[in-house]
Design a protein around this motif. Structure first.
Motif, short mmCIF file in Angstrom:
data_model
loop_
_atom_site.label_atom_id
_atom_site.label_comp_id
_atom_site.label_asym_id
_atom_site.label_seq_id
_atom_site.Cartn_x
_atom_site.Cartn_y
_atom_site.Cartn_z
N UNK A 35 0.92 -1.22 0.02
CA UNK A 35 -0.17 -0.23 -0.03
C UNK A 35 0.96 1.34 0.04
N UNK A 36 2.03 1.23 0.80
CA UNK A 36 2.76 2.47 0.97
C UNK A 36 3.37 3.00 -0.38
N UNK A 37 4.07 1.97 -1.30
CA UNK A 37 4.32 2.34 -2.41
C UNK A 37 3.35 2.94 -3.44
N UNK A 38 2.26 2.52 -3.43
CA UNK A 38 1.06 3.06 -4.11
C UNK A 38 0.69 4.64 -3.70
N UNK A 39 0.83 4.96 -2.52
CA UNK A 39 0.50 6.24 -1.97
C UNK A 39 1.74 7.16 -2.76
N UNK A 40 2.91 6.68 -2.95
CA UNK A 40 3.60 7.37 -3.63
C UNK A 40 3.75 7.89 -5.16
N UNK A 41 2.75 7.05 -6.07
CA UNK A 41 2.51 7.07 -7.16
C UNK A 41 3.04 5.81 -8.06
N UNK A 42 2.91 6.00 -9.44
CA UNK A 42 3.13 4.88 -10.22
C UNK A 42 4.72 4.69 -10.49
N UNK A 43 5.18 3.58 -10.09
CA UNK A 43 6.46 3.41 -10.49
C UNK A 43 6.84 2.08 -10.74
N UNK A 44 8.04 1.55 -11.28
CA UNK A 44 8.48 0.22 -11.37
C UNK A 44 8.16 -0.66 -10.45
N UNK A 45 8.68 0.01 -9.22
CA UNK A 45 8.58 -0.86 -7.82
C UNK A 45 7.24 -1.10 -7.63
N UNK A 46 6.14 -0.30 -7.89
CA UNK A 46 4.89 -0.66 -7.92
C UNK A 46 4.46 -1.80 -8.60
N UNK A 47 4.75 -1.90 -9.74
CA UNK A 47 4.29 -2.73 -10.86
C UNK A 47 5.15 -4.12 -10.29
N UNK A 48 6.33 -4.14 -9.85
CA UNK A 48 7.02 -5.20 -9.43
C UNK A 48 6.55 -5.95 -8.49
N UNK A 49 6.11 -5.07 -7.35
CA UNK A 49 5.27 -5.60 -6.23
C UNK A 49 4.06 -6.27 -6.49
N UNK A 50 3.27 -5.66 -7.21
CA UNK A 50 2.08 -6.02 -7.73
C UNK A 50 2.16 -7.39 -8.45
N UNK A 51 3.09 -7.20 -9.47
CA UNK A 51 3.16 -8.69 -10.07
C UNK A 51 3.79 -9.82 -9.45
N UNK A 52 4.58 -9.47 -8.59
CA UNK A 52 5.27 -10.53 -7.55
C UNK A 52 4.19 -11.09 -6.90
N UNK A 53 3.17 -10.36 -6.16
CA UNK A 53 2.23 -11.01 -5.27
C UNK A 53 1.02 -11.24 -5.79
#
Length: 125
Positions: A76-94
């Motif tokens: 949830x925390x990375x989503x609060x910072x906006x769209x990034x590669x880290x957000x996509x990586x976390x989403x696709x990993x989980x």
């Protein structure tokens, strides 16, 4: 009512996701759909071999399917910072979402606001 992503937002996301070819494809589809997030998500789902069962607010249902994952504090925390590669990586990993579908889901959650998106789940707990 469809959620519309502006061309300015799409271009901003392109800059942030320049190292993710599948995310760039998703953004191209979003632009082709004139920023309509639902239309783009359905088109991307079909490209990924899924068969969306409805055309009305499909992205809302897809995102809600993964709410229990997205709303975990470490995601949830990375989503609060906006769209990034880290957000996509976390989403696709989980989840089992491919990047092409994770991109519109992430955009949806960011535009709704991670706090607002997660509020119904937190109220149940």
């Amino acid at each position: 009512m469809s959620m519309i992503v502006t061309l300015e937002e799409i271009n901003y996301f392109r800059t942030d996701l320049s190292e993710y070819p599948d995310a760039l494809i998703a953004l191209d589809v979003l632009e082709d759909c004139e920023g309509d997030l639902d239309d783009a998500a359905i088109a991307l789902a079909i490209q990924c071999g899924q068969q969306p069962d409805t055309s009305d607010r499909w992205i809302d249902g897809l995102a809600k399917r993964w709410r229990h994952i997205i709303c975990q504090p470490e995601l949830k925390e990375p989503f609060e910072d906006g769209l990034s590669g880290d957000v996509l990586a976390a989403l696709t990993t989980n989840t089992d979402l491919p990047i092409k579908l994770a991109t519109p889901v992430a955009i949806y959650v960011i535009k709704v606001g991670a706090v607002n998106f997660c509020k119904p789940l937190e109220e149940k707990l």
